[in-house]
Motif scaffolding. Structure first.
Motif, PDB file in Angstrom:
ATOM      1  N   TYR A  32      43.328  34.446  45.055  1.00  0.00           N
ATOM      2  CA  TYR A  32      42.447  35.538  44.599  1.00  0.00           C
ATOM      3  C   TYR A  32      43.322  36.974  44.882  1.00  0.00           C
ATOM      4  O   TYR A  32      43.057  37.786  43.747  1.00  0.00           O
ATOM      5  CB  TYR A  32      40.939  35.550  45.146  1.00  0.00           C
ATOM      6  CG  TYR A  32      40.293  34.118  45.001  1.00  0.00           C
ATOM      7  CD1 TYR A  32      40.256  33.686  43.789  1.00  0.00           C
ATOM      8  CD2 TYR A  32      39.509  33.554  46.025  1.00  0.00           C
ATOM      9  CE1 TYR A  32      39.351  32.369  43.605  1.00  0.00           C
ATOM     10  CE2 TYR A  32      38.737  32.265  45.876  1.00  0.00           C
ATOM     11  CZ  TYR A  32      38.711  31.905  44.456  1.00  0.00           C
ATOM     12  OH  TYR A  32      37.687  30.654  44.328  1.00  0.00           O
ATOM     13  N   PHE A 102      31.007  30.144  43.834  1.00  0.00           N
ATOM     14  CA  PHE A 102      31.245  31.719  43.590  1.00  0.00           C
ATOM     15  C   PHE A 102      30.538  32.330  42.451  1.00  0.00           C
ATOM     16  O   PHE A 102      29.931  33.188  42.636  1.00  0.00           O
ATOM     17  CB  PHE A 102      32.795  31.952  43.610  1.00  0.00           C
ATOM     18  CG  PHE A 102      33.357  32.549  45.062  1.00  0.00           C
ATOM     19  CD1 PHE A 102      32.951  33.528  45.482  1.00  0.00           C
ATOM     20  CD2 PHE A 102      34.422  31.982  45.499  1.00  0.00           C
ATOM     21  CE1 PHE A 102      33.323  34.143  46.712  1.00  0.00           C
ATOM     22  CE2 PHE A 102      35.125  32.560  46.351  1.00  0.00           C
ATOM     23  CZ  PHE A 102      34.546  33.439  47.307  1.00  0.00           C
ATOM     24  N   CYS A 106      27.524  34.530  43.190  1.00  0.00           N
ATOM     25  CA  CYS A 106      27.857  36.132  43.007  1.00  0.00           C
ATOM     26  C   CYS A 106      26.749  36.442  41.994  1.00  0.00           C
ATOM     27  O   CYS A 106      26.354  37.687  42.068  1.00  0.00           O
ATOM     28  CB  CYS A 106      29.094  36.095  42.412  1.00  0.00           C
ATOM     29  SG  CYS A 106      30.489  35.953  43.665  1.00  0.00           S
ATOM     30  N   CYS A 114      32.040  37.565  40.623  1.00  0.00           N
ATOM     31  CA  CYS A 114      32.786  38.185  41.469  1.00  0.00           C
ATOM     32  C   CYS A 114      34.184  38.426  40.823  1.00  0.00           C
ATOM     33  O   CYS A 114      34.590  37.557  40.125  1.00  0.00           O
ATOM     34  CB  CYS A 114      32.767  37.635  43.019  1.00  0.00           C
ATOM     35  SG  CYS A 114      31.428  37.575  43.871  1.00  0.00           S
ATOM     36  N   LYS A 119      36.406  38.099  45.724  1.00  0.00           N
ATOM     37  CA  LYS A 119      36.476  36.741  46.363  1.00  0.00           C
ATOM     38  C   LYS A 119      37.390  36.693  47.275  1.00  0.00           C
ATOM     39  O   LYS A 119      37.306  36.015  48.582  1.00  0.00           O
ATOM     40  CB  LYS A 119      37.018  35.836  45.191  1.00  0.00           C
ATOM     41  CG  LYS A 119      35.843  35.513  44.228  1.00  0.00           C
ATOM     42  CD  LYS A 119      36.558  34.639  43.061  1.00  0.00           C
ATOM     43  CE  LYS A 119      35.506  34.357  41.901  1.00  0.00           C
ATOM     44  NZ  LYS A 119      36.116  33.684  40.558  1.00  0.00           N
TER      45      LYS A 119
END
Length: 130
Positions: A32, A102, A106, A114, A119
């Motif tokens: 990420y 995620f 998110c 995100c 992340k």
């Protein structure tokens, strides 16, 4: 003989396919951060994790602070296993599941997906918990 060779090829391909999805939390953090083209920060990650971002919940609303013990979903009361990898070895071992969660979480917290640095920062925070 051809049947045996095809069977071996299928088994070998299957092994590589399964292993391609296996990952760990440190690798995800680095991935990420690389996607974001900047370094991850556990300090930013902790702030992000514990703060509300215009929606009703923060990450901590369900996962707790610190996320080293069982949490509870804010609306369903469903028990959530510890999020920090040092406290739950099954966390962050399947990249497809990580990306799915995620995306979903998110959206609940931010109202959007995100960013890669968000992340990376959250992963840095979670990886810092020992």
């Amino acid at each position: 003989m051809r049947l045996i060779n095809k069977t071996i090829a299928v088994v070998i391909t299957g092994l590589f396919t399964v292993n391609a999805w296996a990952i760990d939390s440190i690798s995800l953090e680095k991935q990420y951060a690389s996607d974001a083209k900047q370094s991850a920060s556990s300090i930013r990650g902790e702030k992000f994790f514990t703060s509300k971002h215009g929606k009703e919940w923060s990450c901590a609303s369900c996962h707790g602070v610190p996320p080293t013990k069982e949490g509870k979903h804010a609306s369903t009361d469903k028990t959530i296993s510890p999020l920090a990898p040092a406290f739950n070895s099954k966390r962050f071992t399947d990249e497809a599941k990580v990306n799915k969660w995620f995306k979903r979480n998110c959206n609940d917290v931010l109202g959007r997906e995100c960013s890669p640095i968000e992340k990376a920062d959250v992963m840095a925070y979670l990886n810092s918990l020992k």
